[in-house]
Design an enzyme around this catalytic site. Structure first.
Site, mmCIF file in Angstrom:
data_model
loop_
_atom_site.group_PDB
_atom_site.id
_atom_site.type_symbol
_atom_site.label_atom_id
_atom_site.label_comp_id
_atom_site.label_asym_id
_atom_site.label_seq_id
_atom_site.Cartn_x
_atom_site.Cartn_y
_atom_site.Cartn_z
ATOM 1 N N LYS A 1 68.758 0.210 -11.018
ATOM 2 C CA LYS A 1 68.733 1.456 -11.799
ATOM 3 C C LYS A 1 69.996 2.264 -11.539
ATOM 4 C CE LYS A 1 66.304 1.009 -14.316
ATOM 5 N NZ LYS A 1 65.438 -0.142 -14.385
ATOM 6 N N GLU B 1 73.173 0.570 -13.113
ATOM 7 C CA GLU B 1 73.340 0.507 -14.562
ATOM 8 C C GLU B 1 73.577 1.862 -15.211
ATOM 9 O OE1 GLU B 1 70.143 -1.221 -16.876
ATOM 10 O OE2 GLU B 1 68.611 -0.356 -15.610
ATOM 11 N N LYS C 1 69.805 -2.450 -24.848
ATOM 12 C CA LYS C 1 68.400 -2.472 -24.430
ATOM 13 C C LYS C 1 67.810 -3.873 -24.434
ATOM 14 C CE LYS C 1 64.464 -0.496 -23.404
ATOM 15 N NZ LYS C 1 64.343 -0.067 -22.001
ATOM 16 N N ARG D 1 70.275 -0.948 -29.094
ATOM 17 C CA ARG D 1 70.565 -2.382 -29.022
ATOM 18 C C ARG D 1 72.060 -2.666 -28.840
ATOM 19 N NH1 ARG D 1 66.306 -5.430 -31.057
ATOM 20 N NH2 ARG D 1 67.672 -7.182 -31.474
ATOM 21 N N ASN E 1 73.443 -10.565 -36.029
ATOM 22 C CA ASN E 1 73.070 -10.328 -34.636
ATOM 23 C C ASN E 1 72.810 -11.681 -34.009
ATOM 24 O OD1 ASN E 1 71.837 -9.504 -32.213
ATOM 25 N ND2 ASN E 1 69.833 -9.450 -33.187
ATOM 26 N N GLY E 2 73.595 -12.037 -33.018
ATOM 27 C CA GLY E 2 73.408 -13.345 -32.379
ATOM 28 C C GLY E 2 74.755 -13.911 -31.997
ATOM 29 N N HIS F 1 72.010 -9.414 9.428
ATOM 30 C CA HIS F 1 72.644 -10.724 9.274
ATOM 31 C C HIS F 1 73.933 -10.647 8.454
ATOM 32 C CE1 HIS F 1 69.282 -12.615 11.235
ATOM 33 N NE2 HIS F 1 68.449 -11.979 10.423
ATOM 34 N N TRP G 1 76.985 -4.663 -30.035
ATOM 35 C CA TRP G 1 77.230 -4.868 -28.612
ATOM 36 C C TRP G 1 78.132 -6.092 -28.542
ATOM 37 C CZ3 TRP G 1 76.269 -8.813 -25.020
ATOM 38 C CH2 TRP G 1 76.443 -8.444 -23.681
ATOM 39 N N CYS H 1 72.903 -6.201 -30.482
ATOM 40 C CA CYS H 1 73.270 -5.664 -31.788
ATOM 41 C C CYS H 1 72.001 -5.394 -32.590
ATOM 42 C CB CYS H 1 74.156 -6.599 -32.618
ATOM 43 S SG CYS H 1 75.639 -7.129 -31.780
ATOM 44 N N GLU I 1 65.082 -2.974 -7.488
ATOM 45 C CA GLU I 1 64.992 -2.186 -8.718
ATOM 46 C C GLU I 1 65.733 -0.845 -8.571
ATOM 47 O OE1 GLU I 1 64.408 -2.733 -11.610
ATOM 48 O OE2 GLU I 1 63.764 -0.918 -12.600
HETATM 49 C C1 AGP Z 1 66.562 -2.708 -17.163
HETATM 50 O O1 AGP Z 1 66.804 -1.413 -16.731
HETATM 51 C C2 AGP Z 1 67.729 -3.408 -17.634
HETATM 52 N N1 AGP Z 1 68.306 -2.687 -18.717
HETATM 53 C C3 AGP Z 1 67.663 -4.905 -17.855
HETATM 54 O O2 AGP Z 1 67.825 -5.474 -16.605
HETATM 55 C C4 AGP Z 1 66.398 -5.519 -18.505
HETATM 56 O O3 AGP Z 1 65.311 -5.371 -17.652
HETATM 57 C C5 AGP Z 1 66.637 -6.996 -18.813
HETATM 58 O O4 AGP Z 1 67.684 -7.113 -19.735
HETATM 59 C C6 AGP Z 1 65.413 -7.690 -19.335
HETATM 60 O O5 AGP Z 1 64.946 -7.111 -20.514
HETATM 61 P P1 AGP Z 1 63.519 -7.464 -21.086
HETATM 62 O O6 AGP Z 1 62.499 -6.896 -20.186
HETATM 63 O O7 AGP Z 1 63.490 -6.846 -22.455
HETATM 64 O O8 AGP Z 1 63.433 -8.948 -21.143
#
Ligand code: AGP
Length: 643
Positions: A522, A525, A638, A27, A100-101, A541, A74, A2, A518
């Site tokens: 990507k 998400e 984010k 956010r 936010n929290g 395996h 969020w 948020c 990774e």
């Molecule tokens: C990355 O593409 C993701 N959105 C997510 O996994 C992110 O890397 C993770 O939330 C950690 O974020 P940070 O690097 O701000 O700690």
């Protein structure tokens, strides 16, 4: 998660609040709202969905006043519906709160309030706050106190100790129209200082065009803001005086330029990220003439990092704490720290570490890796490690904390002893791209610095080989430029093949195994296609049972220790009819792939810096081809500021 904004001054608040929210939409973006105050009272607008829905509502209904608060959500507690959108009001509709929290004890507080007749309108944890504040204000007013900003401040100070959890919040009250109260505990909040006006926000982009002068709030602080000034108090209620700081460069400006999405722009910015890093941290070749082979560290280091020598001294073990993409960077980092510098290194999910930490060892360096510097899991794990080490009398166990981040001014920066700033510039796309590259580069710098200080390297790589690696690193920006341009087109052309794809397997080994992870993350998400990353040798395996002609396999195969092995693993997949996409140098060995995304042949140790590019572009173009919201994928945000 948020984003919150709050403004007090002489201008109309709503347009600035909406602009601030637009900058913070990364956010969270499942609902948004604002509340403003003028002589007529409190005006609250909320809307489900993206910010544009709130903007439409504002254009139709307006929200007058020079003081107000805003929120982009969020969802944590309560579905993403309008009734759960912030701001939340007290029963009278005179007091509004954005938060936010997470208020962890919200259930017991809600029950207590309900027992006194309070009616709740949302399912959120936040709604307990306006009701608690209203109760407190009523008590204070019954005691003869007159409505004012100071009274609102006192009520907030008296209610905060009742709240458990991490939060940043902002409060306005129709009975004190010239006052805004903000507070934070373990969630980010900063105050931007304008000319007779203040804009508070969860993050710096919201301040773009408003001010560069900021006062980041510390844990437990509460502030009363009026057009005349700031009164800042610590958790004990003592008045605090602190000098504001200045935001540097253009790092807090978010601009898509001519790109269709922020993510694509940020992928294209990676050559620049690398060029800046090379310029900052790899001194000119001429300066290395005095380097000594073996023995003591050379007088002109190959890598110049802005870190104290004490950080490097006597380190026997390193532990890396991170989440998501940052954790994948940490996995590459661990490989480098072990293979180049010979230091045993463990990588942990930050969210797991806190609740099952390994036994304490001496002379341990703990590194938190987080691009945002605000990831709650990572911060909590680091804080726990710091706290448990402080309890040990033996100085060998003292906490030694380093942060690798894109936001040195973040909460991480205030928690750790030293920070390695990756300097990638603001990243808006939820999918981390250029910050991942920046984190990788930070680890190359760190591993080389450790190796150099230890008089060379392990695994047969001496000082000469280290210098050769550094020389190759210098050519990285040029290689990346070509690679990004080339693969942008190739991956766009390939994307239509994935129109019906439901599962993709990513394979890598050794230092490229984290890149396979990774690649899968990507794709998941932003395209919502199920994907898994595996160390290629593990396929046989179990996971190989998943393969058939409908499951593409992306295989990273670069010359080096495991090249032939990866090619054999790819053959095994091909024998099960899988479509093979290779990320590999062009050559006779790699003609087994149905499609090749060629990468230049560099030292295997440097290859992740290149192999990640096709991963990012492939995911981007598949998601864009599917018409998905690449920069703001569903259910994500984010920076994840809740545990
Ligand atoms: C990355 O593409 C993701 N959105 C997510 O996994 C992110 O890397 C993770 O939330 C950690 O974020 P940070 O690097 O701000 O700690």
């Amino acid at each position: 998660m948020c984003g919150i904004v709050a403004l007090i001054g002489s201008r109309e608040a709503a347009p600035q609040l909406l602009e601030g929210l637009r900058q913070l939409e990364y956010r969270g973006y499942d609902s948004a709202g604002i509340a403003t105050i003028d002589a007529a009272g409190l005006h609250c607008l909320r809307a489900e969905g993206k910010l544009v829905n709130l903007t439409v509502r504002f254009e139709a209904q307006g929200a007058p006043g020079h003081c107000g608060i805003g929120h982009t959500r969020w969802a944590t507690h309560g579905k993403p519906e309008e009734r759960n959108a912030h701001p939340h009001l007290d029963g009278s509709g005179e007091l509004a709160v954005v938060q936010n929290g997470i208020i962890e004890n919200h259930r017991s507080l809600r029950e207590e309030l309900q027992a006194t007749g309070v009616m709740f309108r949302s399912d959120t944890d936040t709604e307990v706050i306006p009701h608690l504040l209203a109760r407190q204000l009523q008590l204070l007013q019954q005691g003869g106190r007159v409505a004012s900003g100071s009274l609102l401040l006192q009520a907030v100070q008296e209610v905060l100790p009742l709240l458990q959890g991490a939060y940043a919040l902002a409060v306005v009250w129709a009975q004190a129209p010239g006052a805004l109260v903000v507070a934070r505990r373990a969630a980010p909040l900063l105050i931007g200082l304008g000319e007779g006006e203040f804009l508070c926000a969860s993050d710096t982009p919201a301040l773009a065009g408003f001010t560069r002068t900021i006062l980041p709030m510390e844990d437990g602080e509460v502030a009363l803001l009026t057009p005349l000034g700031i009164e800042l108090y610590d958790a004990a209620g003592e008045r605090v005086q602190r000098t504001p700081s200045l935001l540097s460069g253009t790092e807090h400006v978010a601009d898509k330029r001519s790109f269709r999405h922020f993510m694509l722009k940020e992928i294209h910015e990676q050559p620049e990220t690398a060029a800046l890093w090379v310029a900052r941290h790899l001194p000119e070749l001429g300066n290395q003439a005095g380097s000594q082979a073996g023995g003591s560290a050379p007088s002109s280091p190959m890598v110049a990092l802005p870190l104290d020598d004490a950080l490097f001294e006597g380190v026997e073990r390193i532990q890396l704490l991170a989440c998501g993409t940052s954790r994948h960077a940490a996995q590459v980092g661990a490989y480098l720290l072990e293979q180049l510098a010979g230091i045993p290194t463990d990588v942990f999910y930050a969210s797991e570490f806190r609740y099952a930490p390994p036994p304490l060892g001496p002379h341990t360096l703990t590194i938190g890796v987080t691009q945002s510097g605000e990831t709650a899991d990572t911060l909590a794990a680091l804080a726990m490690e710091q706290a448990r080490r402080r309890l040990v009398a033996d100085p060998a166990y003292a906490p030694r904390l380093l942060g690798i981040t894109n936001r040195p001014e973040s909460s991480l920066g205030r928690l750790v002893d030293q920070v390695l700033d990756i300097g990638a510039g603001i990243e808006v796309g939820v999918a981390a791209t250029k910050t991942f590259l920046g984190q990788l580069l930070a680890f190359y710098g760190l591993a080389l610095a450790f190796a150099e200080r230890r008089g060379g390297s392990v695994n047969g790589r001496g000082p000469e080989q280290l210098r050769a690696l550094v020389a190759q690193l210098r050519s990285l920006p040029g290689l990346l430029r070509q690679l990004v341009d080339d693969h942008d087109q190739r991956c766009e052309a390939l994307a239509h093949r994935f129109a019906e794809t439901q599962d993709v397997i990513f394979l890598g080994r050794g230092i490229n195994y984290p890149i396979a992870l990774e690649g899968a993350l990507k794709l998941k998400e932003i395209s919502y296609i199920h994907a898994e990353g595996y160390p290629a040798g593990e396929m046989k395996h179990g996971p190989i049972a998943l393969l058939d002609a409908q499951v593409p396999v992306v295989s990273i195969a670069v010359p080096g220790t495991v090249f032939e092995k990866v090619l054999s693993n790819a053959q095994e997949a091909k024998a099960r009819d899988a479509q093979l996409i290779g990320v590999a140098p062009e050559g006779p060995d790699t003609d087994i792939f149905d499609v090749l995304l060629p990468v230049p042949a560099v030292d295997e140790l440097l290859s992740p810096l290149l192999t990640v590019i096709p991963m990012q572009l492939l995911s981007y173009h598949i998601a864009a081809h599917r018409g998905l919201d690449v920069d703001q994928p569903r259910n994500l945000a984010k920076s994840v500021t809740v545990e």
